[in-house]
Design a protein around this motif. Structure first.
Motif, mmCIF file in Angstrom:
data_model
loop_
_atom_site.group_PDB
_atom_site.id
_atom_site.type_symbol
_atom_site.label_atom_id
_atom_site.label_comp_id
_atom_site.label_asym_id
_atom_site.label_seq_id
_atom_site.Cartn_x
_atom_site.Cartn_y
_atom_site.Cartn_z
ATOM 1 N N ALA A 19 -11.755 -7.905 9.543
ATOM 2 C CA ALA A 19 -12.491 -7.080 8.575
ATOM 3 C C ALA A 19 -12.351 -5.600 8.918
ATOM 4 C CB ALA A 19 -13.954 -7.488 8.525
ATOM 5 N N ASP A 20 -12.421 -5.258 10.195
ATOM 6 C CA ASP A 20 -12.260 -3.861 10.613
ATOM 7 C C ASP A 20 -10.865 -3.347 10.288
ATOM 8 O OD1 ASP A 20 -14.856 -3.768 11.546
ATOM 9 O OD2 ASP A 20 -14.306 -3.979 13.668
ATOM 10 N N TRP A 21 -9.853 -4.169 10.543
ATOM 11 C CA TRP A 21 -8.461 -3.795 10.254
ATOM 12 C C TRP A 21 -8.263 -3.562 8.749
ATOM 13 C CZ3 TRP A 21 -4.642 -7.642 8.427
ATOM 14 C CH2 TRP A 21 -3.352 -7.100 8.293
ATOM 15 N N ILE A 22 -8.808 -4.429 7.947
ATOM 16 C CA ILE A 22 -8.681 -4.283 6.497
ATOM 17 C C ILE A 22 -9.438 -3.034 6.028
ATOM 18 C CG2 ILE A 22 -9.291 -5.322 4.274
ATOM 19 C CD1 ILE A 22 -8.701 -8.061 5.694
ATOM 20 N N ALA A 23 -10.617 -2.811 6.565
ATOM 21 C CA ALA A 23 -11.399 -1.623 6.202
ATOM 22 C C ALA A 23 -10.643 -0.348 6.569
ATOM 23 C CB ALA A 23 -12.758 -1.663 6.887
ATOM 24 N N GLU A 24 -10.001 -0.337 7.732
ATOM 25 C CA GLU A 24 -9.214 0.828 8.148
ATOM 26 C C GLU A 24 -8.029 1.042 7.215
ATOM 27 O OE1 GLU A 24 -8.200 0.343 12.298
ATOM 28 O OE2 GLU A 24 -10.322 0.076 12.818
ATOM 29 N N THR A 25 -7.393 -0.039 6.787
ATOM 30 C CA THR A 25 -6.280 0.054 5.838
ATOM 31 C C THR A 25 -6.750 0.679 4.534
ATOM 32 O OG1 THR A 25 -5.156 -1.864 6.791
ATOM 33 C CG2 THR A 25 -4.595 -1.292 4.515
ATOM 34 N N ILE A 26 -7.878 0.221 4.038
ATOM 35 C CA ILE A 26 -8.433 0.744 2.787
ATOM 36 C C ILE A 26 -8.706 2.239 2.922
ATOM 37 C CG2 ILE A 26 -10.464 0.652 1.281
ATOM 38 C CD1 ILE A 26 -10.475 -2.447 1.886
ATOM 39 N N ALA A 27 -9.298 2.632 4.042
ATOM 40 C CA ALA A 27 -9.587 4.052 4.265
ATOM 41 C C ALA A 27 -8.301 4.868 4.350
ATOM 42 C CB ALA A 27 -10.419 4.216 5.541
ATOM 43 N N GLN A 28 -7.279 4.343 5.034
ATOM 44 C CA GLN A 28 -5.998 5.045 5.142
ATOM 45 C C GLN A 28 -5.357 5.256 3.774
ATOM 46 O OE1 GLN A 28 -4.079 6.380 7.790
ATOM 47 N NE2 GLN A 28 -6.070 6.270 8.773
ATOM 48 N N GLU A 29 -5.596 4.334 2.873
ATOM 49 C CA GLU A 29 -5.051 4.433 1.507
ATOM 50 C C GLU A 29 -5.954 5.264 0.591
ATOM 51 O OE1 GLU A 29 -2.134 3.464 0.200
ATOM 52 O OE2 GLU A 29 -1.501 2.861 2.213
ATOM 53 N N GLU A 30 -6.971 5.909 1.204
ATOM 54 C CA GLU A 30 -7.907 6.772 0.478
ATOM 55 C C GLU A 30 -8.610 6.036 -0.661
ATOM 56 O OE1 GLU A 30 -5.832 10.387 -0.496
ATOM 57 O OE2 GLU A 30 -5.490 10.838 1.619
ATOM 58 N N ARG A 31 -9.018 4.819 -0.347
ATOM 59 C CA ARG A 31 -9.797 3.997 -1.263
ATOM 60 C C ARG A 31 -11.136 3.703 -0.611
ATOM 61 N NH1 ARG A 31 -5.517 5.086 -3.511
ATOM 62 N NH2 ARG A 31 -4.527 3.881 -5.157
ATOM 63 N N LYS A 32 -12.057 3.164 -1.391
ATOM 64 C CA LYS A 32 -13.368 2.789 -0.875
ATOM 65 C C LYS A 32 -13.484 1.270 -0.841
ATOM 66 C CE LYS A 32 -15.758 6.880 -2.479
ATOM 67 N NZ LYS A 32 -16.877 7.427 -3.238
ATOM 68 N N GLU A 33 -14.100 0.798 0.207
ATOM 69 C CA GLU A 33 -14.313 -0.641 0.365
ATOM 70 C C GLU A 33 -15.481 -1.089 -0.504
ATOM 71 O OE1 GLU A 33 -16.163 -3.475 3.766
ATOM 72 O OE2 GLU A 33 -14.765 -1.927 4.450
ATOM 73 N N GLY A 34 -15.181 -2.004 -1.418
ATOM 74 C CA GLY A 34 -16.221 -2.632 -2.214
ATOM 75 C C GLY A 34 -16.389 -4.058 -1.727
ATOM 76 N N GLU A 35 -16.591 -4.963 -2.652
ATOM 77 C CA GLU A 35 -16.738 -6.383 -2.316
ATOM 78 C C GLU A 35 -15.372 -7.054 -2.398
ATOM 79 O OE1 GLU A 35 -19.800 -8.490 -2.318
ATOM 80 O OE2 GLU A 35 -21.171 -6.794 -2.289
ATOM 81 N N ILE A 36 -14.839 -7.433 -1.261
ATOM 82 C CA ILE A 36 -13.560 -8.150 -1.215
ATOM 83 C C ILE A 36 -13.809 -9.488 -0.541
ATOM 84 C CG2 ILE A 36 -11.188 -8.156 -0.376
ATOM 85 C CD1 ILE A 36 -11.289 -5.098 -0.465
ATOM 86 N N ASN A 37 -13.523 -10.551 -1.274
ATOM 87 C CA ASN A 37 -13.743 -11.910 -0.782
ATOM 88 C C ASN A 37 -12.404 -12.588 -0.551
ATOM 89 O OD1 ASN A 37 -16.675 -11.907 -1.213
ATOM 90 N ND2 ASN A 37 -16.106 -11.793 -3.369
ATOM 91 N N PHE A 38 -12.174 -12.999 0.669
ATOM 92 C CA PHE A 38 -11.010 -13.808 0.987
ATOM 93 C C PHE A 38 -11.446 -15.262 0.953
ATOM 94 C CE2 PHE A 38 -9.738 -9.788 2.779
ATOM 95 C CZ PHE A 38 -8.375 -9.747 2.529
ATOM 96 N N VAL A 39 -10.685 -16.075 0.239
ATOM 97 C CA VAL A 39 -10.979 -17.504 0.162
ATOM 98 C C VAL A 39 -9.754 -18.250 0.682
ATOM 99 C CG1 VAL A 39 -11.610 -19.436 -1.318
ATOM 100 C CG2 VAL A 39 -12.441 -17.130 -1.859
ATOM 101 N N PHE A 40 -9.921 -18.938 1.785
ATOM 102 C CA PHE A 40 -8.829 -19.701 2.386
ATOM 103 C C PHE A 40 -8.925 -21.134 1.886
ATOM 104 C CE2 PHE A 40 -9.870 -16.181 5.136
ATOM 105 C CZ PHE A 40 -8.628 -15.587 5.295
ATOM 106 N N CYS A 41 -7.802 -21.640 1.395
ATOM 107 C CA CYS A 41 -7.830 -22.942 0.728
ATOM 108 C C CYS A 41 -6.521 -23.698 0.965
ATOM 109 C CB CYS A 41 -8.084 -22.748 -0.765
ATOM 110 S SG CYS A 41 -6.891 -21.682 -1.587
ATOM 111 N N SER A 42 -6.418 -24.847 0.336
ATOM 112 C CA SER A 42 -5.228 -25.707 0.434
ATOM 113 C C SER A 42 -4.253 -25.395 -0.703
ATOM 114 C CB SER A 42 -5.646 -27.169 0.340
ATOM 115 O OG SER A 42 -6.150 -27.430 -0.962
ATOM 116 N N ASP A 43 -3.061 -25.941 -0.594
ATOM 117 C CA ASP A 43 -2.084 -25.838 -1.689
ATOM 118 C C ASP A 43 -2.658 -26.384 -2.985
ATOM 119 O OD1 ASP A 43 0.112 -24.603 -0.519
ATOM 120 O OD2 ASP A 43 1.196 -26.468 -0.125
ATOM 121 N N ASP A 44 -3.305 -27.542 -2.921
ATOM 122 C CA ASP A 44 -3.852 -28.170 -4.130
ATOM 123 C C ASP A 44 -4.885 -27.270 -4.806
ATOM 124 O OD1 ASP A 44 -2.283 -30.422 -3.824
ATOM 125 O OD2 ASP A 44 -3.864 -31.604 -2.863
#
Length: 136
Positions: A19-44
Motif C-alpha cells: 500500500a505504501d509503494w502504491i501510494a508513493e507511485t500515485i504521489a510521484q505521478e502527481e495524483r491523489k489517492e482515493g479509494e482503490i480496491n484490489f481484489v485477488f481472485c481465480s481465473d474463473d
C-alpha cells in the motif's frame, strides 16, 4: 485508501508495504489517492467478470474499473492470481515480481497511461520498470 480483498485462498503477506509503494507511485505521478480496491481472485472469477462486463470470452490477468475523478484515483482492480502465476512461469520471473507489475500496471492506467499502441506500450513498460525498481 488502498484496500486488499480476497476471493481466493491467496493473500498478500505485506499489505502495508505494498500500500505504501502504491501510494508513493500515485504521489510521484502527481495524483491523489482515493479509494482503490484490489481484489485477488481465480481465473474463473475474473473470466466471469470479463464476459459479463466487457464481452470478452478470454482469460486475463487484470481487469480494472476506473472511477477516478480528475486527479483523484478511485477504482476496483481485479487480479487473477492463477494468471499471474502462469505468466510468471512463462516470463521466467518470480510470482511476486509479476504480481507487483500487474498491480502497478492497473494503477498506471488510472494515472492516464494507455497500452494500445506500440509507443504507449513502451511508455507503460518503462513506467512499470521504474516503479518496480522503487519497491522496498
Amino acid at each position: 485508501m488502498i484496500s486488499f480483498n480476497y476471493e481466493t485462498k491467496f493473500s498478500l503477506n505485506n499489505e502495508l508495504e505494498v500500500a505504501d509503494w502504491i501510494a508513493e507511485t500515485i504521489a510521484q505521478e502527481e495524483r491523489k489517492e482515493g479509494e482503490i480496491n484490489f481484489v485477488f481472485c481465480s481465473d474463473d472469477y475474473l473470466h466471469k467478470l470479463n464476459v459479463e462486463f466487457l464481452n470478452h470470452d478470454t482469460l486475463t490477468d487484470i481487469i480494472s474499473f476506473d472511477y477516478s475523478v480528475g486527479k483523484e484515483l478511485h477504482g476496483d482492480i481485479y487480479i487473477s492470481v492463477d494468471r499471474v502465476n502462469e505468466n510468471a512461469l512463462e516470463f521466467g520471473v518470480s510470482f511476486e515480481d509479476e504480481l507487483a507489475r500487474v498491480m502497478i500496471h492497473g494503477v498506471l492506467h488510472y494515472c492516464g497511461y494507455k497500452d494500445k499502441t506500440e509507443d504507449e506500450k513502451a511508455l507503460m513498460r518503462s513506467k512499470e520498470n521504474d516503479y518496480l525498481g522503487r519497491r522496498s
